[in-house]
Scaffold this active site. Sequence first.
Site, PDB file in Angstrom:
ATOM      1  N   ARG A   1       0.800  -1.232   0.000  1.00  0.00           N
ATOM      2  CA  ARG A   1       0.000   0.000   0.000  1.00  0.00           C
ATOM      3  C   ARG A   1       0.830   1.279   0.000  1.00  0.00           C
ATOM      4  O   ARG A   1       0.304   2.369  -0.178  1.00  0.00           O
ATOM      5  CB  ARG A   1      -0.972  -0.008   1.191  1.00  0.00           C
ATOM      6  CG  ARG A   1      -2.224  -0.823   0.909  1.00  0.00           C
ATOM      7  CD  ARG A   1      -3.135  -0.847   2.111  1.00  0.00           C
ATOM      8  NE  ARG A   1      -2.644  -1.760   3.141  1.00  0.00           N
ATOM      9  CZ  ARG A   1      -3.035  -1.725   4.417  1.00  0.00           C
ATOM     10  NH1 ARG A   1      -3.889  -0.803   4.826  1.00  0.00           N
ATOM     11  NH2 ARG A   1      -2.568  -2.594   5.284  1.00  0.00           N
TER      12      ARG A   1
ATOM     13  N   LYS B   1       9.135  -0.997   2.471  1.00  0.00           N
ATOM     14  CA  LYS B   1       8.374  -0.196   3.438  1.00  0.00           C
ATOM     15  C   LYS B   1       9.216   0.304   4.607  1.00  0.00           C
ATOM     16  O   LYS B   1       9.153   1.479   4.975  1.00  0.00           O
ATOM     17  CB  LYS B   1       7.183  -1.005   3.959  1.00  0.00           C
ATOM     18  CG  LYS B   1       6.408  -0.264   5.031  1.00  0.00           C
ATOM     19  CD  LYS B   1       5.010  -0.753   5.223  1.00  0.00           C
ATOM     20  CE  LYS B   1       4.924  -1.923   6.143  1.00  0.00           C
ATOM     21  NZ  LYS B   1       3.530  -2.167   6.598  1.00  0.00           N
TER      22      LYS B   1
ATOM     23  N   TYR C   1       8.586  -4.757  15.428  1.00  0.00           N
ATOM     24  CA  TYR C   1       8.234  -4.619  14.022  1.00  0.00           C
ATOM     25  C   TYR C   1       9.055  -3.479  13.395  1.00  0.00           C
ATOM     26  O   TYR C   1       9.128  -2.388  13.964  1.00  0.00           O
ATOM     27  CB  TYR C   1       6.754  -4.253  13.876  1.00  0.00           C
ATOM     28  CG  TYR C   1       5.757  -5.388  14.066  1.00  0.00           C
ATOM     29  CD1 TYR C   1       6.160  -6.649  14.493  1.00  0.00           C
ATOM     30  CD2 TYR C   1       4.402  -5.174  13.796  1.00  0.00           C
ATOM     31  CE1 TYR C   1       5.241  -7.667  14.653  1.00  0.00           C
ATOM     32  CE2 TYR C   1       3.476  -6.193  13.958  1.00  0.00           C
ATOM     33  CZ  TYR C   1       3.890  -7.437  14.386  1.00  0.00           C
ATOM     34  OH  TYR C   1       2.973  -8.433  14.536  1.00  0.00           O
TER      35      TYR C   1
ATOM     36  N   GLY D   1      -5.133  -8.105  15.730  1.00  0.00           N
ATOM     37  CA  GLY D   1      -5.493  -9.325  16.432  1.00  0.00           C
ATOM     38  C   GLY D   1      -6.109  -8.927  17.767  1.00  0.00           C
ATOM     39  O   GLY D   1      -5.667  -7.965  18.388  1.00  0.00           O
TER      40      GLY D   1
ATOM     41  N   ASN E   1      -3.690  -6.527  19.685  1.00  0.00           N
ATOM     42  CA  ASN E   1      -2.301  -6.974  19.791  1.00  0.00           C
ATOM     43  C   ASN E   1      -1.407  -5.992  19.033  1.00  0.00           C
ATOM     44  O   ASN E   1      -1.616  -5.750  17.852  1.00  0.00           O
ATOM     45  CB  ASN E   1      -2.191  -8.378  19.183  1.00  0.00           C
ATOM     46  CG  ASN E   1      -0.753  -8.838  19.053  1.00  0.00           C
ATOM     47  OD1 ASN E   1       0.090  -8.506  19.884  1.00  0.00           O
ATOM     48  ND2 ASN E   1      -0.487  -9.619  18.013  1.00  0.00           N
TER      49      ASN E   1
ATOM     50  N   LYS F   1      31.863  29.050   1.825  1.00  0.00           N
ATOM     51  CA  LYS F   1      32.205  27.629   1.802  1.00  0.00           C
ATOM     52  C   LYS F   1      33.621  27.480   2.299  1.00  0.00           C
ATOM     53  O   LYS F   1      34.516  28.150   1.779  1.00  0.00           O
ATOM     54  CB  LYS F   1      32.094  27.059   0.392  1.00  0.00           C
ATOM     55  CG  LYS F   1      32.293  25.552   0.347  1.00  0.00           C
ATOM     56  CD  LYS F   1      33.060  25.078  -0.869  1.00  0.00           C
ATOM     57  CE  LYS F   1      34.519  25.418  -0.750  1.00  0.00           C
ATOM     58  NZ  LYS F   1      35.357  24.848  -1.817  1.00  0.00           N
TER      59      LYS F   1
ATOM     60  N   TYR G   1      30.691  35.817  -2.739  1.00  0.00           N
ATOM     61  CA  TYR G   1      31.055  34.406  -2.609  1.00  0.00           C
ATOM     62  C   TYR G   1      32.429  34.323  -1.963  1.00  0.00           C
ATOM     63  O   TYR G   1      33.410  34.829  -2.519  1.00  0.00           O
ATOM     64  CB  TYR G   1      31.071  33.676  -3.961  1.00  0.00           C
ATOM     65  CG  TYR G   1      31.665  32.289  -3.812  1.00  0.00           C
ATOM     66  CD1 TYR G   1      31.046  31.353  -2.981  1.00  0.00           C
ATOM     67  CD2 TYR G   1      32.850  31.935  -4.430  1.00  0.00           C
ATOM     68  CE1 TYR G   1      31.602  30.099  -2.771  1.00  0.00           C
ATOM     69  CE2 TYR G   1      33.411  30.682  -4.234  1.00  0.00           C
ATOM     70  CZ  TYR G   1      32.786  29.764  -3.407  1.00  0.00           C
ATOM     71  OH  TYR G   1      33.338  28.541  -3.197  1.00  0.00           O
TER      72      TYR G   1
ATOM     73  N   ALA H   1      30.478  44.690  -0.987  1.00  0.00           N
ATOM     74  CA  ALA H   1      29.446  44.015  -1.774  1.00  0.00           C
ATOM     75  C   ALA H   1      30.023  43.516  -3.087  1.00  0.00           C
ATOM     76  O   ALA H   1      30.858  44.168  -3.707  1.00  0.00           O
ATOM     77  CB  ALA H   1      28.292  44.973  -2.043  1.00  0.00           C
TER      78      ALA H   1
ATOM     79  N   SER I   1      34.185  47.196  -2.969  1.00  0.00           N
ATOM     80  CA  SER I   1      33.082  46.493  -3.623  1.00  0.00           C
ATOM     81  C   SER I   1      33.498  45.921  -4.964  1.00  0.00           C
ATOM     82  O   SER I   1      34.316  46.501  -5.676  1.00  0.00           O
ATOM     83  CB  SER I   1      31.919  47.459  -3.840  1.00  0.00           C
ATOM     84  OG  SER I   1      31.446  47.886  -2.584  1.00  0.00           O
TER      85      SER I   1
HETATM   86  C1  UD1 Z   1       0.043  -8.608  12.982  1.00  0.00           C
HETATM   87  C2  UD1 Z   1      -0.461  -9.494  14.100  1.00  0.00           C
HETATM   88  C3  UD1 Z   1      -1.719  -8.870  14.707  1.00  0.00           C
HETATM   89  C4  UD1 Z   1      -1.395  -7.486  15.200  1.00  0.00           C
HETATM   90  C5  UD1 Z   1      -0.836  -6.646  14.069  1.00  0.00           C
HETATM   91  C6  UD1 Z   1      -0.377  -5.306  14.597  1.00  0.00           C
HETATM   92  C7  UD1 Z   1       0.077 -11.788  13.512  1.00  0.00           C
HETATM   93  C8  UD1 Z   1      -0.407 -13.054  12.939  1.00  0.00           C
HETATM   94  N1  UD1 Z   1      -0.779 -10.790  13.559  1.00  0.00           N
HETATM   95  O1  UD1 Z   1      -0.953  -8.604  11.980  1.00  0.00           O
HETATM   96  O2  UD1 Z   1      -2.177  -9.667  15.775  1.00  0.00           O
HETATM   97  O3  UD1 Z   1      -2.570  -6.866  15.708  1.00  0.00           O
HETATM   98  O4  UD1 Z   1       0.298  -7.307  13.487  1.00  0.00           O
HETATM   99  O5  UD1 Z   1      -0.014  -4.511  13.506  1.00  0.00           O
HETATM  100  O6  UD1 Z   1       1.220 -11.713  13.947  1.00  0.00           O
HETATM  101  N2  UD1 Z   1       6.316  -9.830   8.528  1.00  0.00           N
HETATM  102  C9  UD1 Z   1       7.445 -10.531   8.139  1.00  0.00           C
HETATM  103  N3  UD1 Z   1       7.292 -11.714   7.536  1.00  0.00           N
HETATM  104  C10 UD1 Z   1       6.076 -12.274   7.316  1.00  0.00           C
HETATM  105  C11 UD1 Z   1       4.938 -11.560   7.722  1.00  0.00           C
HETATM  106  C12 UD1 Z   1       5.087 -10.334   8.329  1.00  0.00           C
HETATM  107  O7  UD1 Z   1       8.572 -10.059   8.315  1.00  0.00           O
HETATM  108  O8  UD1 Z   1       6.043 -13.380   6.762  1.00  0.00           O
HETATM  109  C13 UD1 Z   1       6.484  -8.524   9.193  1.00  0.00           C
HETATM  110  C14 UD1 Z   1       5.881  -7.385   8.396  1.00  0.00           C
HETATM  111  O9  UD1 Z   1       6.851  -6.797   7.552  1.00  0.00           O
HETATM  112  C15 UD1 Z   1       5.446  -6.429   9.490  1.00  0.00           C
HETATM  113  C16 UD1 Z   1       5.102  -7.340  10.652  1.00  0.00           C
HETATM  114  O10 UD1 Z   1       5.766  -8.550  10.394  1.00  0.00           O
HETATM  115  O11 UD1 Z   1       6.481  -5.574   9.900  1.00  0.00           O
HETATM  116  C17 UD1 Z   1       3.620  -7.572  10.803  1.00  0.00           C
HETATM  117  O12 UD1 Z   1       3.120  -8.133   9.624  1.00  0.00           O
HETATM  118  P1  UD1 Z   1       1.707  -7.745   9.078  1.00  0.00           P
HETATM  119  O13 UD1 Z   1       1.444  -8.504   7.857  1.00  0.00           O
HETATM  120  O14 UD1 Z   1       1.563  -6.273   9.028  1.00  0.00           O
HETATM  121  O15 UD1 Z   1       0.796  -8.334  10.250  1.00  0.00           O
HETATM  122  P2  UD1 Z   1      -0.720  -8.058  10.477  1.00  0.00           P
HETATM  123  O16 UD1 Z   1      -1.495  -8.918   9.574  1.00  0.00           O
HETATM  124  O17 UD1 Z   1      -0.967  -6.621  10.462  1.00  0.00           O
END
Ligand code: UD1
Length: 455
Positions: A15, A22, A99, A136, A166, A348, A363, A377, A402
Amino acid sequence: MSLDIVILAAGQGTRMRSALPKVLHPVADKPMLGHVIHSARQLQPRGIHVVIGHGADQVRERLAADDLNFVMQDKQLGTGHAVAQALPAITAETVLVLYGDVPLIEVETLKRLLSKANEQQLGLLTVTLNDPTGYGRIVRDAQGQVTAIVEQKDADEAQKAIKEGNTGILALPAKRLADWMARLSNNNAQGEYYLTDVIAMAVADGLSIATEQPDDPMQVQGANDRRQLAELEGHYQQCQANRLMAQGVTLRDPFRVDVRGEVSVGRDIMIDINVILEGKVVIEDDVQIGPNCVIKDSILRRGAVVKANSHLDGAVLGEGSDVGPFARLRPGSVLEAKAHVGNFVELKNARLGEGAKAGHLSYLGDAEIGARSNIGAGTITCNYDGANKFRTVMGEDVFIGSNSALVAPVQLGDGATTAAGSIITQNVEAAQLAVGRARQRNIDGWKRPQKIKKD
Ligand code: UD1
Ligand code: CA
């Protein structure tokens, strides 16, 4: 208690609609992942393991450091699968999961969370939101004990009504991890290996779950699109503005100052609107910064004044010196105390001695200008012959007329003067006047050209 930190950063971030992974999108000029790594380091863990996948080469290249262990996750099969990739590198007692796209998490919050994690207990960071859509949900039993996390897409109506979400950030005992990882399944709505499933497993194994919440929900806000990224930036900037004000800085408008680096400040500093502070900036007491200034990697000593629309990069302003409006100070610009740089002056690698002045349209590059010297100047130091750079060195109390061109390498002794419009190609001794221009001739009876008539 020894600590390993796993930072999840393999996701694509569709997105964002971007060629940049990202986690490399910046908040305050620093990749989101860089903020997370910065916080992680402050916990002094045994290891920091960054799980990468999408744009892995770019991420590695941008953030490589000796204390980081990059772990490849070739296919993004879920957060549980991601943590499992780091498993072989884990040696500590506790594992903290962060994260890479949640950059504003604060060290104090993580410390509180870690204080709850031990061999018999997981620490889970949750957040209570009016609209927890996408998160979650934290499921608790009648006694209020956490029993599971249910993902939005797997939740029934009653679970969807739970407001406690979560954050994804959790601390867990390392020695259980291998067992739990081996038991994860992808039999769920998204066909992914969910890290969140370890909560129910831990409870089944007789461990308890302790929860913590951040003081501000923005600490656990991720950026999935550019709108959320802008929200993080805005929040970060508000925190920076509040910090500056708490330390004794007057901000004409706290919504119109941006801090993109490490700024240290004294007291009674006045900062007008639309000022951007980048990199390492030191601002001492009583400094005033006018509107629309960009100040990068610079030191502003006590009482220095930067007037509107000035651009400073790698500059040092001495006590009581002033620059601008519309001044440009490039790297290596040094103003000693009470030196003055006026409008449309570019410096500079140039030093202005105490009380020296360059008031307008000049300059000055690769130049040493002694105390109290005055630069007229339109003065240009011709420091570059197309191949090499040369220095202009002048003593104290020099007066440059100047529109002088000082062709470097050239030296002017104390008290030397150049006549306006001079091209100075030879050294000038102390107290001499140098006239380097054609003598004026006045021609009598001069007839102006006439327009040629066309038929
Ligand atoms: C996850 C949590 C969810 C929580 C939410 C908060 C799980 C199953 N779910 O959901 O409970 O509320 O984050 O934002 O954990 N990533 C990897 N490898 C993967 C998948 C994800 O590195 O295979 C990384 C992503 O880059 C990201 C983070 O893990 O930084 C979370 O992944 P994302 O897909 O955003 O999880 P959510 O579905 O949002
Ligand atoms: Ca997410």
